[in-house]
Design a protein around this motif. Structure first.
Motif, PDB file in Angstrom:
ATOM      1  N   PRO A 117      -5.859  -8.916 -12.941  1.00 31.74           N
ATOM      2  CA  PRO A 117      -6.144  -9.394 -11.585  1.00 31.74           C
ATOM      3  C   PRO A 117      -6.991 -10.662 -11.547  1.00 31.74           C
ATOM      4  O   PRO A 117      -7.734 -10.965 -12.488  1.00 31.74           O
ATOM      5  CB  PRO A 117      -6.871  -8.216 -10.939  1.00 31.74           C
ATOM      6  N   TYR A 160     -14.654  -6.443  -8.655  1.00 29.18           N
ATOM      7  CA  TYR A 160     -13.735  -5.696  -9.512  1.00 29.18           C
ATOM      8  C   TYR A 160     -13.838  -4.210  -9.212  1.00 29.18           C
ATOM      9  O   TYR A 160     -12.817  -3.509  -9.123  1.00 29.18           O
ATOM     10  CB  TYR A 160     -14.067  -5.969 -10.975  1.00 29.18           C
ATOM     11  N   ASN A 179     -12.022  -3.406  -6.155  1.00 29.94           N
ATOM     12  CA  ASN A 179     -10.632  -3.859  -6.193  1.00 29.94           C
ATOM     13  C   ASN A 179     -10.368  -4.975  -5.177  1.00 29.94           C
ATOM     14  O   ASN A 179      -9.289  -5.050  -4.578  1.00 29.94           O
ATOM     15  CB  ASN A 179      -9.673  -2.694  -5.948  1.00 29.94           C
ATOM     16  N   GLU A 180     -11.345  -5.848  -4.996  1.00 25.11           N
ATOM     17  CA  GLU A 180     -11.186  -6.998  -4.112  1.00 25.11           C
ATOM     18  C   GLU A 180     -10.609  -8.154  -4.920  1.00 25.11           C
ATOM     19  O   GLU A 180     -11.326  -9.007  -5.441  1.00 25.11           O
ATOM     20  CB  GLU A 180     -12.529  -7.376  -3.489  1.00 25.11           C
TER      21      GLU A 180
END
Length: 225
Positions: free
Chosen positions: A91, A198, A201-202
């Protein structure tokens, strides 16, 4: 393990760090007015990974400084971050450049922390935070004049930091303000900020993410004779 590679290229400081759960394992940076990010960035990535005894395959996410800042610097950092995310299938995390700067004074005895990046002439990019890094006023481009930040100066203790703060010293002489002109955005402060994102989950859409330029990039051309 949450190994995150942090890339900071928004200003003159080319900075790279690798961190584990928000704790710096290795950092490499060089601040030069020559903007040599294109030559240094990938070399710095190799060096911090080597120092931390890691390889790219160990990295769980890539964090990049999102701006505002130098158009070219931001493009270099974001392009590198996207390439790494695609190749590693990890990500992408975007970190506000001004928040990263402000975090260098987090928790100190100031009511307002105001990071400023030099733009053109008397213009700066700025944002206002409280001592806990909560947003007080959103990011904007503004012209520094005698009334700049007066609403904060009258309410509490103010810290101005970054390259744009020098313009305030010239225009606001004698105002009860603390200055830290030497502050530049760094991958050091990005480590904790990227780990927090992290955990939540941004993350960004790698394909569509663009830096935060704040103003449209203007190409200057010579006038025809």
């Amino acid at each position: 393990m949450a190994y995150i590679l942090n890339l900071e290229t928004a200003t003159t400081n080319c900075s790279v760090s690798v961190a584990k759960k928000g704790k710096i394992l290795a950092i490499k940076e060089h601040d030069t007015p020559n903007y040599s990010h294109s030559e240094q960035l990938h070399l710095f990535i190799e060096e911090v990974l080597k120092e931390a005894a890691l390889v790219l395959a160990d990295i769980d996410a890539i964090a990049v400084s999102m701006g505002p800042g130098s158009y070219t610097g931001l493009r270099i950092g974001v392009s590198a971050a996207k390439g790494l995310c695609f190749s590693l299938d990890v990500p992408l995390i975007a970190i506000e450049t001004l928040k990263s700067m402000a975090s260098q004074a987090k928790g100190e005895a100031f009511d307002f922390i105001i990071p400023l990046l030099d733009a053109r002439r008397m213009e700066v990019y700025s944002k206002v935070f409280d001592t806990n890094l909560d947003e007080v006023r959103a990011t904007k481009a503004e012209i520094i004049d005698e009334g700049s930040f007066s609403e904060y100066i009258t309410k509490g203790k103010v810290l101005l930091l970054g390259s744009g703060a020098a313009k305030c010293q010239d225009v606001l002489p004698g105002a009860p303000i603390d200055y830290r002109l030497e502050v530049v955005p760094s991958a050091k402060e990005m480590a904790q900020l990227s780990f927090e994102k992290y955990q939540k989950n941004e993350v960004e859409d790698v394909a569509y993410f663009e830096p935060y330029y704040l103003k449209d990039f203007m190409i200057q051309t010579k006038k025809k004779a």
